[in-house]
Scaffold this active site. Structure first.
Site, PDB file in Angstrom:
ATOM      1  CG  ASP A 140      -1.798  -1.279   1.371  1.00 10.24           C
ATOM      2  OD1 ASP A 140      -2.500  -1.656   0.148  1.00 10.24           O
ATOM      3  OD2 ASP A 140      -1.893  -1.719   2.187  1.00 10.24           O
TER       4      ASP A 140
ATOM      5  CG  ASN B 235      -1.921 -11.225  -2.860  1.00 11.91           C
ATOM      6  OD1 ASN B 235      -1.645 -11.113  -4.134  1.00 11.91           O
ATOM      7  ND2 ASN B 235      -0.888 -11.533  -2.144  1.00 11.91           N
TER       8      ASN B 235
ATOM      9  CB  THR C  50      -9.324  -1.197  -1.531  1.00  5.73           C
ATOM     10  OG1 THR C  50      -7.830  -1.148  -1.287  1.00  5.73           O
ATOM     11  CG2 THR C  50      -9.548   0.002  -2.539  1.00  5.73           C
ATOM     12  CB  VAL C  51     -11.605  -5.328  -0.463  1.00  6.28           C
ATOM     13  CG1 VAL C  51     -12.800  -6.497  -0.483  1.00  6.28           C
ATOM     14  CG2 VAL C  51     -10.747  -5.358  -1.645  1.00  6.28           C
ATOM     15  CB  THR C  52     -11.897  -5.311   4.551  1.00  9.38           C
ATOM     16  OG1 THR C  52     -10.828  -4.317   4.549  1.00  9.38           O
ATOM     17  CG2 THR C  52     -11.380  -6.801   3.684  1.00  9.38           C
TER      18      THR C  52
ATOM     19  N   GLY D 262      -4.301  -5.018  -5.014  1.00 11.57           N
ATOM     20  CA  GLY D 262      -5.534  -4.043  -5.561  1.00 11.57           C
ATOM     21  C   GLY D 262      -4.951  -2.899  -6.031  1.00 11.57           C
ATOM     22  CG  HIS D 263      -3.390  -2.153  -9.511  1.00 12.16           C
ATOM     23  ND1 HIS D 263      -2.699  -3.259  -9.101  1.00 12.16           N
ATOM     24  CD2 HIS D 263      -3.776  -2.145 -10.445  1.00 12.16           C
ATOM     25  CE1 HIS D 263      -2.992  -4.181  -9.920  1.00 12.16           C
ATOM     26  NE2 HIS D 263      -3.331  -3.548 -11.077  1.00 12.16           N
TER      27      HIS D 263
ATOM     28  CD  GLN E 111       1.063  -8.924  -2.418  1.00  6.98           C
ATOM     29  OE1 GLN E 111       2.001  -9.342  -3.304  1.00  6.98           O
ATOM     30  NE2 GLN E 111       0.034  -8.747  -2.932  1.00  6.98           N
TER      31      GLN E 111
ATOM     32  CE  LYS F 142       3.278  -2.383  -4.523  1.00  5.01           C
ATOM     33  NZ  LYS F 142       2.857  -2.129  -3.082  1.00  5.01           N
ATOM     34  N   GLY F 143       0.804   1.775  -7.617  1.00  7.04           N
ATOM     35  CA  GLY F 143       0.130   1.800  -8.930  1.00  7.04           C
ATOM     36  C   GLY F 143       0.464   3.153  -9.583  1.00  7.04           C
TER      37      GLY F 143
ATOM     38  NE  ARG G  93       8.794 -31.671  -4.626  1.00  6.70           N
ATOM     39  CZ  ARG G  93       9.798 -32.021  -3.935  1.00  6.70           C
ATOM     40  NH1 ARG G  93      10.885 -32.117  -4.457  1.00  6.70           N
ATOM     41  NH2 ARG G  93       9.635 -32.533  -2.633  1.00  6.70           N
TER      42      ARG G  93
HETATM   43  P1  IMP Z   1      -2.103 -13.099   1.572  1.00  8.15           P
HETATM   44  O1  IMP Z   1      -1.126 -12.330   0.593  1.00  8.15           O
HETATM   45  O2  IMP Z   1      -3.279 -13.013   1.409  1.00  8.15           O
HETATM   46  O3  IMP Z   1      -1.453 -14.462   1.972  1.00  8.15           O
HETATM   47  O4  IMP Z   1      -1.940 -12.167   3.010  1.00  8.15           O
HETATM   48  C1  IMP Z   1      -0.651 -12.350   3.596  1.00  8.15           C
HETATM   49  C2  IMP Z   1      -0.410 -10.990   4.494  1.00  8.15           C
HETATM   50  O5  IMP Z   1      -0.027 -10.088   3.236  1.00  8.15           O
HETATM   51  C3  IMP Z   1      -1.319 -10.392   5.079  1.00  8.15           C
HETATM   52  O6  IMP Z   1      -0.838  -9.680   6.392  1.00  8.15           O
HETATM   53  C4  IMP Z   1      -2.001  -9.408   3.937  1.00  8.15           C
HETATM   54  O7  IMP Z   1      -2.714  -8.364   4.908  1.00  8.15           O
HETATM   55  C5  IMP Z   1      -0.657  -8.662   3.430  1.00  8.15           C
HETATM   56  N1  IMP Z   1      -1.042  -8.272   2.022  1.00  8.15           N
HETATM   57  C6  IMP Z   1      -1.160  -9.208   0.743  1.00  8.15           C
HETATM   58  N2  IMP Z   1      -1.417  -8.225  -0.236  1.00  8.15           N
HETATM   59  C7  IMP Z   1      -1.325  -7.166   0.461  1.00  8.15           C
HETATM   60  C8  IMP Z   1      -1.293  -5.890  -0.251  1.00  8.15           C
HETATM   61  O8  IMP Z   1      -1.633  -5.739  -1.521  1.00  8.15           O
HETATM   62  N3  IMP Z   1      -1.025  -4.838   0.430  1.00  8.15           N
HETATM   63  C9  IMP Z   1      -0.924  -4.640   1.758  1.00  8.15           C
HETATM   64  N4  IMP Z   1      -1.003  -5.966   2.289  1.00  8.15           N
HETATM   65  C10 IMP Z   1      -1.120  -7.082   1.694  1.00  8.15           C
END
Ligand code: IMP
Length: 459
Positions: free
Chosen positions: A12, A37, A326-328, A39-40, A232, A15-16, A141
């Site tokens: 967050d 996972n 953004t989602v929650t 989001g942009h 991430q 980067k986008g 694997r």
């Molecule tokens: P996962 O990637 O869904 O397995 O989540 C693992 C950890 O990475 C959690 O703490 C998430 O909140 C965090 N996380 C995953 N994707 C993002 C992102 O795009 N931005 C911020 N935190 C993220």
């Protein structure tokens, strides 16, 4: 030439926006890790697009690659592509045949494991997209790769091996009846075969699969500009992040090589830009030594009665920066910029430039602070310790900076670096000097045009 964009903190960082600004001269934008996972939001021709998988450059007419290091949810991918097409775009997205498919049971297992962990307060706070379970199967694997979807016999063979194991895991380890789940078909070989064979046919018909490494090296040999778009951030990297509160891939720059099929020298020959948010936010659990305030359920050991925390300031920055998921809609934890974290990120990634975002969010504060070093068990440390437990014991030694005023940031963006208020420039130059990395860009607002570009990496 290549440019790699990496989050230097906890995701967050914005980067986008940087991909957007620097992406103009790029011909190809490739993601090298993660899945939906991320989001942009991309604004193009006045239209807003929310994407989690399609590389943002694909909206702007670049070729978008999902590299072999990615895990791909084809339901999400085709939903996003359908939406973009309904809006009149024709994105060119190619997927590495070596990338792994997220299967419906991976999502279910992500949820179950988080529930079980939460009974002993050990949940990671994942996005629930099945990311971890898919990478587990890749390392074990027993995963299903995108290339496997193109061959009906291989697909069936892979599913027949893996699905009974997952069913047994749910029923015998977690003691849950698969038929009681919302999506029992997630554990049914025939249903999965049917859905994923159809995806395979569509990928083939639309000519969407590639050998990513070969495709990208040809593009580079052709003189094209390639951008590697990290998702991430460094501190949620499976190796360099604060394990176990991490994602299951390598957002750090080394991932751009292994996750695309190019040599590290190719990535290292280009620019590696660290994206820094001018303060810190964190989603989910884990240490945050410069934290202001706290979020119940996420900040370890925090309850609303805890004294000595700077709640008002945290709320102010959270609201100014729109720091809600953004989602929650979940409030993000907020803290001051953390230099031990940035020293760690600079080393692990080899940054050649920095883009510092959101300095406008801090405008109007009398004082801005930075975690300069940590105090750990009576010693001063300058970088993040290797264990999360040690990191959790760190207390930040803060340095203070005079705040800067609220100004017309669009004007600043037009006028350039020297128009940034002096105290903000002092802050930026301190960060750059401490990390020994030049500032390439400064984000002064949420829009793509609200960026002060100091250096264009493709020039
Ligand atoms: P996962 O990637 O869904 O397995 O989540 C693992 C950890 O990475 C959690 O703490 C998430 O909140 C965090 N996380 C995953 N994707 C993002 C992102 O795009 N931005 C911020 N935190 C993220």
């Amino acid at each position: 030439m290549t440019v790699t964009i990496v989050g230097s903190q906890l995701g967050d960082e914005g980067k986008g926006g940087v991909v957007d600004v620097y992406g103009d001269p790029a011909d190809v934008v490739a993601r090298y890790q993660g899945g939906d996972n991320a989001g942009h939001t991309v604004v193009h021709d006045g239209e807003e697009y929310k994407l989690s998988l399609v590389p943002s450059g694909a909206v702007r007419g670049k070729v978008g690659i999902l590299g072999n290091g990615c895990v791909v949810n084809l339901r999400t991918l085709f939903d996003e592509l359908n939406t973009l097409r309904e809006k009149g775009l024709d994105p060119d997205v190619r997927i590495a045949e070596r990338a792994h498919a997220i299967l419906p049971f991976h999502r279910v297992l992500d949820g179950i494991e988080e529930d079980v962990k939460s009974e002993s307060d050990q949940e990671v706070g994942t996005t629930g997209r099945g990311i971890g379970p898919t990478y587990e199967d890749k390392a074990g694997r027993r995963g299903v790769r995108i290339g496997d979807l193109l061959d009906p016999d291989v697909l069936r063979e892979r599913l027949e091996y893996v699905v009974p194991q997952k069913r047994a895991l749910v029923e015998e380890v977690y003691d849950i009846d698969v038929d009681d789940l919302d999506d029992p078909d997630a554990f049914d070989v025939d249903a999965l075969y049917e859905e994923f064979r159809e995806f395979g046919e569509r990928l083939e018909e639309e000519n969407m699969t590639v050998n990513a490494g070969a495709f990208l090296s040809d593009a580079i040999a052709d003189g094209q500009n390639v951008m590697f778009e990290g998702a991430q951030g460094t501190l949620i990297d499976i190796d360099h992040g604060n394990y176990p509160y991490v994602t299951s891939s390598n957002p750090t720059a080394g991932g751009a090589a292994t996750g695309t099929g190019l040599g590290p020298g190719v990535v290292g020959d280009g620019e590696i830009i660290g994206i820094v948010k001018a303060y810190l936010t964190r989603v989910g659990s884990g240490p945050l030594p410069t934290e202001l305030g706290g979020v119940v359920g996420d900040t370890p050991g925090y309850d609303e009665e805890t004294e000595g925390r700077n709640e008002d300031l945290a709320t102010y920055i959270r609201d100014e920066g729109g720091e809600y998921g953004t989602v929650t809609g979940r409030p993000r934890r907020v803290g001051w910029l953390d230099l031990p974290m940035l020293r760690h990120a600079t080393r692990a990634n080899g940054f050649t430039g920095l883009a510092v975002n959101h300095i406008d969010v801090l405008a109007g504060l009398d004082e801005v602070q930075v975690g300069y070093t940590y105090e750990l068990d009576g010693e001063e440390v300058r970088t993040i310790p290797s264990t999360t437990e040690e990191w959790g014991r760190c207390e930040a030694n803060l340095r203070s900076f005079e705040g800067w005023p609220e100004v017309d940031w669009s004007e600043v963006a037009d006028e350039g670096y020297d128009a940034i208020p002096e105290n903000a420039r002092t802050y930026l130059e301190f960060i750059s000097d401490e990390l020994d990395v030049p500032i390439y860009a400064v984000g002064v607002g949420p829009g793509r045009e609200e960026t002060v570009v100091v250096e264009n990496p493709y020039e």
